[in-house]
Design an enzyme around this catalytic site. Structure first.
Site, PDB file in Angstrom:
ATOM      1  N   TRP A 196      -3.002  -2.643  -1.552  1.00 33.37           N
ATOM      2  CA  TRP A 196      -2.765  -4.068  -1.782  1.00 33.37           C
ATOM      3  C   TRP A 196      -3.564  -4.766  -0.687  1.00 33.37           C
ATOM      4  O   TRP A 196      -3.234  -4.673   0.494  1.00 33.37           O
ATOM      5  CB  TRP A 196      -1.273  -4.388  -1.648  1.00 33.37           C
ATOM      6  CG  TRP A 196      -0.947  -5.800  -2.012  1.00 33.37           C
ATOM      7  CD1 TRP A 196      -0.714  -6.283  -3.257  1.00 33.37           C
ATOM      8  CD2 TRP A 196      -0.819  -6.912  -1.118  1.00 33.37           C
ATOM      9  NE1 TRP A 196      -0.451  -7.626  -3.204  1.00 33.37           N
ATOM     10  CE2 TRP A 196      -0.513  -8.036  -1.912  1.00 33.37           C
ATOM     11  CE3 TRP A 196      -0.950  -7.076   0.264  1.00 33.37           C
ATOM     12  CZ2 TRP A 196      -0.325  -9.308  -1.371  1.00 33.37           C
ATOM     13  CZ3 TRP A 196      -0.758  -8.336   0.803  1.00 33.37           C
ATOM     14  CH2 TRP A 196      -0.442  -9.441  -0.006  1.00 33.37           C
ATOM     15  N   LYS A 219       5.348  -4.422  -4.984  1.00 34.33           N
ATOM     16  CA  LYS A 219       6.807  -4.325  -4.977  1.00 34.33           C
ATOM     17  C   LYS A 219       7.377  -4.397  -3.563  1.00 34.33           C
ATOM     18  O   LYS A 219       8.398  -5.011  -3.323  1.00 34.33           O
ATOM     19  CB  LYS A 219       7.207  -2.995  -5.630  1.00 34.33           C
ATOM     20  CG  LYS A 219       8.689  -2.774  -5.724  1.00 34.33           C
ATOM     21  CD  LYS A 219       9.288  -3.634  -6.808  1.00 34.33           C
ATOM     22  CE  LYS A 219      10.775  -3.463  -6.957  1.00 34.33           C
ATOM     23  NZ  LYS A 219      11.365  -4.635  -7.628  1.00 34.33           N
ATOM     24  N   LYS A 227      10.843 -15.705 -11.679  1.00 33.35           N
ATOM     25  CA  LYS A 227      10.567 -14.637 -12.662  1.00 33.35           C
ATOM     26  C   LYS A 227       9.427 -15.069 -13.567  1.00 33.35           C
ATOM     27  O   LYS A 227       8.498 -14.315 -13.815  1.00 33.35           O
ATOM     28  CB  LYS A 227      11.794 -14.345 -13.544  1.00 33.35           C
ATOM     29  CG  LYS A 227      12.912 -13.587 -12.920  1.00 33.35           C
ATOM     30  CD  LYS A 227      12.645 -12.122 -12.631  1.00 33.35           C
ATOM     31  CE  LYS A 227      12.013 -11.859 -11.317  1.00 33.35           C
ATOM     32  NZ  LYS A 227      12.720 -11.894 -10.100  1.00 33.35           N
ATOM     33  N   ARG A 276       3.476  -0.312  -5.001  1.00 35.47           N
ATOM     34  CA  ARG A 276       3.271  -0.844  -3.647  1.00 35.47           C
ATOM     35  C   ARG A 276       1.945  -1.586  -3.511  1.00 35.47           C
ATOM     36  O   ARG A 276       1.646  -2.185  -2.481  1.00 35.47           O
ATOM     37  CB  ARG A 276       3.310   0.294  -2.619  1.00 35.47           C
ATOM     38  CG  ARG A 276       4.571   1.105  -2.648  1.00 35.47           C
ATOM     39  CD  ARG A 276       4.538   2.169  -1.590  1.00 35.47           C
ATOM     40  NE  ARG A 276       4.573   1.573  -0.274  1.00 35.47           N
ATOM     41  CZ  ARG A 276       5.675   1.215   0.365  1.00 35.47           C
ATOM     42  NH1 ARG A 276       6.843   1.410  -0.196  1.00 35.47           N
ATOM     43  NH2 ARG A 276       5.618   0.683   1.554  1.00 35.47           N
ATOM     44  N   GLU A 298       5.930 -15.356 -11.673  1.00 31.85           N
ATOM     45  CA  GLU A 298       5.303 -14.125 -11.165  1.00 31.85           C
ATOM     46  C   GLU A 298       4.800 -13.208 -12.264  1.00 31.85           C
ATOM     47  O   GLU A 298       3.829 -12.491 -12.065  1.00 31.85           O
ATOM     48  CB  GLU A 298       6.200 -13.381 -10.174  1.00 31.85           C
ATOM     49  CG  GLU A 298       7.393 -12.694 -10.746  1.00 31.85           C
ATOM     50  CD  GLU A 298       8.199 -11.941  -9.688  1.00 31.85           C
ATOM     51  OE1 GLU A 298       7.618 -11.340  -8.780  1.00 31.85           O
ATOM     52  OE2 GLU A 298       9.442 -11.957  -9.783  1.00 31.85           O
ATOM     53  N   CYS A 305       0.845  -1.187   0.000  1.00 33.60           N
ATOM     54  CA  CYS A 305       0.000   0.000   0.000  1.00 33.60           C
ATOM     55  C   CYS A 305       0.888   1.247   0.000  1.00 33.60           C
ATOM     56  O   CYS A 305       1.979   1.249   0.561  1.00 33.60           O
ATOM     57  CB  CYS A 305      -0.932   0.099   1.202  1.00 33.60           C
ATOM     58  SG  CYS A 305      -2.051  -1.278   1.353  1.00 33.60           S
ATOM     59  N   ASN A 326      -1.197   1.980   5.817  1.00 34.24           N
ATOM     60  CA  ASN A 326      -0.390   0.933   5.197  1.00 34.24           C
ATOM     61  C   ASN A 326       0.054   0.021   6.335  1.00 34.24           C
ATOM     62  O   ASN A 326       0.715   0.478   7.259  1.00 34.24           O
ATOM     63  CB  ASN A 326       0.809   1.569   4.487  1.00 34.24           C
ATOM     64  CG  ASN A 326       1.872   0.552   4.122  1.00 34.24           C
ATOM     65  OD1 ASN A 326       1.567  -0.624   3.917  1.00 34.24           O
ATOM     66  ND2 ASN A 326       3.118   0.999   4.031  1.00 34.24           N
ATOM     67  N   GLY A 327      -0.322  -1.255   6.271  1.00 37.37           N
ATOM     68  CA  GLY A 327       0.068  -2.188   7.328  1.00 37.37           C
ATOM     69  C   GLY A 327      -1.107  -3.052   7.735  1.00 37.37           C
ATOM     70  O   GLY A 327      -2.074  -3.197   6.984  1.00 37.37           O
ATOM     71  N   GLU A 348      15.601 -18.502  -9.165  1.00 36.49           N
ATOM     72  CA  GLU A 348      15.287 -17.136  -9.572  1.00 36.49           C
ATOM     73  C   GLU A 348      14.629 -17.117 -10.954  1.00 36.49           C
ATOM     74  O   GLU A 348      13.644 -16.409 -11.170  1.00 36.49           O
ATOM     75  CB  GLU A 348      16.570 -16.282  -9.538  1.00 36.49           C
ATOM     76  CG  GLU A 348      16.401 -14.833  -9.933  1.00 36.49           C
ATOM     77  CD  GLU A 348      15.315 -14.083  -9.166  1.00 36.49           C
ATOM     78  OE1 GLU A 348      14.800 -14.584  -8.166  1.00 36.49           O
ATOM     79  OE2 GLU A 348      14.958 -12.976  -9.624  1.00 36.49           O
ATOM     80  N   HIS A 392      14.431 -38.197  -7.372  1.00 34.32           N
ATOM     81  CA  HIS A 392      13.854 -38.602  -6.085  1.00 34.32           C
ATOM     82  C   HIS A 392      12.372 -38.266  -6.001  1.00 34.32           C
ATOM     83  O   HIS A 392      11.809 -38.231  -4.909  1.00 34.32           O
ATOM     84  CB  HIS A 392      14.643 -37.970  -4.936  1.00 34.32           C
ATOM     85  CG  HIS A 392      16.066 -38.416  -4.916  1.00 34.32           C
ATOM     86  ND1 HIS A 392      16.439 -39.691  -4.557  1.00 34.32           N
ATOM     87  CD2 HIS A 392      17.210 -37.780  -5.267  1.00 34.32           C
ATOM     88  CE1 HIS A 392      17.758 -39.815  -4.670  1.00 34.32           C
ATOM     89  NE2 HIS A 392      18.246 -38.658  -5.113  1.00 34.32           N
TER      90      HIS A 392
HETATM   91  C1  AGP Z   1      10.698 -10.802  -6.939  1.00 35.08           C
HETATM   92  O1  AGP Z   1      10.690 -10.456  -8.257  1.00 35.08           O
HETATM   93  C2  AGP Z   1       9.890 -10.069  -6.029  1.00 35.08           C
HETATM   94  N1  AGP Z   1       9.136  -9.060  -6.437  1.00 35.08           N
HETATM   95  C3  AGP Z   1       9.963 -10.417  -4.560  1.00 35.08           C
HETATM   96  O2  AGP Z   1      10.214 -11.772  -4.435  1.00 35.08           O
HETATM   97  C4  AGP Z   1      11.001  -9.611  -3.742  1.00 35.08           C
HETATM   98  O3  AGP Z   1      12.288  -9.979  -4.123  1.00 35.08           O
HETATM   99  C5  AGP Z   1      10.752  -9.863  -2.247  1.00 35.08           C
HETATM  100  O4  AGP Z   1       9.477  -9.447  -1.914  1.00 35.08           O
HETATM  101  C6  AGP Z   1      11.779  -9.195  -1.368  1.00 35.08           C
HETATM  102  O5  AGP Z   1      11.760  -7.812  -1.517  1.00 35.08           O
HETATM  103  P1  AGP Z   1      12.934  -6.907  -0.963  1.00 35.08           P
HETATM  104  O6  AGP Z   1      14.153  -7.266  -1.733  1.00 35.08           O
HETATM  105  O7  AGP Z   1      12.479  -5.506  -1.221  1.00 35.08           O
HETATM  106  O8  AGP Z   1      13.082  -7.220   0.490  1.00 35.08           O
END
Ligand code: AGP
Length: 609
Positions: A74, A604, A486, A27, A489, A2, A100-101, A482, A505
């Site tokens: 969010w 984000k 990518k 956010r 997401e 948020c 926010n929170g 990673e 396994h």
């Molecule tokens: C990955 O593409 C993300 N958007 C997410 O996993 C991100 O890396 C994670 O939320 C951690 O965020 P930060 O690095 O701001 O702590």
């Protein structure tokens, strides 16, 4: 999660707030709203969906208000909807709140507000509780009421409050969620993050936990939890708002992928002198401190956690000290073995991820030395750490992290090298070799980026796939996690990463005719093992895209298609191999028509548990 923005001054508050919210959409973006003091009362406008929906809703209104608060959401409590969007008001809408929170005890508070005060709630949110709570605490002073309300709230919050009873002020409170104040000439701002207000101000106060701020157009006062006034130093923002523009690229993610050579160069350049020595300027870890360390914990979330997986290989190999990597949300609740001989490395692009921050505090409580790897200057993780190793990626806007990851990897290598050479566990010749390799990465990465068309072609061939597996060994396994994240997401394809040796396994049961397997085989000493794993999946019908170092042509005989990265030492391949995977995810998502920079259900900055 948020974003909140507030403005008090002489100009059109609505325009300024909406423009700020657009900068904070990263956010959260499931709904948005504004509350303005207009014609003697508070007017609240909100809308489900992107900020464009809110703009459309108010397009025919003629606002004159010079004070207001806004929010981009969010969702945590209550689905994204007009009614659950912020701001929330009290019953007579004399008070409006953005938040926010999460208010953890909101059920208890809500019950008592309903039972004892006859409050009728409109939304399913925890935030609405705050507006009613302030309202029932209000006698004749908004600041008193906010203090009384906050005393009863548990959880994490940055809130902004306005009231028609005191229409010249915004009151804001911070606890475990980011909050800044922007200082203008005859105007002042609150926001969750600097880009929201950078067009208007460069002088910032970074508000600390449990502080309350009262802003009028000509004055800002900050109080601590005992309501004593406190003074803060002004933080001058030196970077430019343009750094957060798309610069001709169709998406921020693509721009940020292409910025990686620069991000890596800048991160190296800040720490490396021309003779290859690493300077820890501003970091107070001494030789004695490093000799005292018998264990390193790397703790982070998501992509930053994946940087930690590669960091484990780098630091164990270079510094010769055991490294454990943990997911922050797990670490904080499992009573980990941490003491004053532990170096705790928190990795976070935003520096505001709540789980990472909480894990850091837990490690600190147990006596660990805290070193954070952070991209955002002055962020919460940075401020609460003993030392900060900044990544110089520049602002990362796309939700999918790319340049933050590669610069985090650079920091892992530099930390490992510094520890190894300082404690005498690393030979100078080997140190020199790795430094040379690191310095060559930005140019080599430019070569990788030149092969974008080849990756586009692969995306064209596979974008309709239902599932993908990423396999690799050693550091390649870390990169697989990673690459897989990518893809899932931003393209919403079910992808799965696994250490190649672990396939047989259980997971190999999922491989069938034409299943796409991306096999990373950049490690010379593990190359033949990877070829065997490729054979195993091919024997079950898989279509294999191999990724290898230039010159390893054997891969062409085994895989259906091959992506090559420039030749380099095994130790540093992750800095190159992740980039084709980022581009593959990008082009697959684009062909599937996905909203690349703002994928569904994500935000984000994850400032809730
Ligand atoms: C990955 O593409 C993300 N958007 C997410 O996993 C991100 O890396 C994670 O939320 C951690 O965020 P930060 O690095 O701001 O702590």
């Amino acid at each position: 999660m948020c974003g909140i923005v507030g403005y008090v001054g002489d100009d059109n508050a609505c325009e300024i707030i909406i423009e700020g919210l657009k900068r904070l959409e990263y956010r959260g973006y499931d709904s948005s709203g504004v509350a303005l003091f207009e014609e003697g009362r508070i007017k609240i406008y909100k809308s489900k969906g992107r900020i464009a929906n809110l703009e459309a809703k108010i397009a025919n209104e003629n606002f004159n208000s010079t004070i207001g608060i806004g929010h981009t959401r969010w969702a945590t409590h209550g689905a994204p909807s007009d009614v659950n969007a912020h701001p929330h008001g009290n019953m007579d809408e004399s008070i409006a709140v953005v938040h926010n929170g999460i208010i953890e005890n909101y059920v208890e508070l809500k019950d008592s507000l309903v039972k004892d005060h006859g409050i009728i709630f409109q939304s399913e949110t925890d935030t609405e509780v705050i507006a009613h709570l302030i309202s029932v605490c209000y006698k004749d002073n908004l600041l008193d009421a906010v203090y009384k309300a906050v005393e009863q709230m548990r959880g994490a919050y940055a809130i902004g409050v306005i009231s028609s009873n005191e229409p010249d002020r915004i009151i804001a409170v911070r606890k475990d969620a980011p909050l800044i104040v922007g200082l203008g000439e005859g105007c002042n701002f609150i926001a969750s993050d600097i880009p929201a207000i950078l067009k208007h101000v460069r002088k910032i106060y970074l508000i600390e936990n449990n502080e309350t701020v009262v802003l009028t157009k000509n004055d800002v006062k900050i109080y601590n939890s005992e309501r004593k006034e406190v003074k803060h130093e002004v933080f001058n923002v030196t970077w430019d708002a343009d750094a957060a523009e798309k610069d001709g690229y169709e998406h921020f993610m693509l721009k940020e992928i292409h910025e990686q050579p620069k991000g890596i160069f800048d991160t190296l350049n800040r720490r490396l002198s021309s003779d290859g020595t690493i300077s820890l300027d501003g970091i107070s870890l001494t030789k004695e401190d490093l000799q005292n360390i018998n264990k390193v914990y790397i703790v982070a979330c998501g992509t930053a956690y994946h940087a930690g997986l590669v960091g484990k290989y780098a630091i164990e190999k270079l510094a010769k000290v055991p490294v454990e990597v943990d997911i922050a949300s797990e670490f904080r609740y499992r009573d980990p073995f941490v003491d004053d001989k532990t170096l705790f490395i928190a990795i976070s692009q935003s520096g505001e991820t709540l789980d990472t921050l909480a894990a850091l505090r837990e490690a600190k409580r147990k006596g660990a030395r805290i070193l954070s790897v952070v991209n955002v200057l002055g962020s919460s993780v940075a401020r609460e750490s003993d030392d900060v190793f900044y990544t110089w990626a520049g602002p990362e806007i796309a939700v999918a992290s790319t340049k933050a990851y590669t610069t985090q990897l650079v920091c892992m290598y530099l930390i490992g090298l510094y520890m190894g050479i300082t404690t005498g566990k690393l030979e100078q010749a080997y140190y020199d070799q790795i430094i040379k390799e690191l310095k060559a990465i930005p140019e080599k990465l430019k070569t990788v980026l030149k092969h974008e068309d080849k990756i586009k072609e692969l995306a064209q061939q596979h974008y309709k796939m239902e599932q993908v597996f990423f396999i690799g060994r050693g550091p390649d396994a870390g990169v697989c996690y990673e690459g897989s994240l990518k893809l899932k997401e931003i393209s919403y394809i079910n992808s799965f990463a696994i250490a190649a040796g672990e396939l047989k396994h259980g997971t190999i049961a999922l491989i069938e005719q034409d299943t796409l397997v991306v096999a990373l085989a950049t490690q010379d000493r593990l190359f033949e093992k990877m070829l065997s794993n490729i054979q195993e999946v091919k024997a079950r019908g898989a279509y294999v895209i191999g990724l290898a170092k230039c010159g390893n042509t054997e891969m062409e005989k085994q895989a259906n298609k091959v992506i090559y990265i420039p030749d380099c030492m095994d130790e540093v391949t992750p800095l190159l191999s992740v980039v084709p995977l980022q581009m593959f995810a990008y082009y697959v998502a684009k062909l599937r028509g996905c909203d690349i920079d703002k994928p569904k259900n994500l935000a984000k900055s994850v400032t809730v548990e």
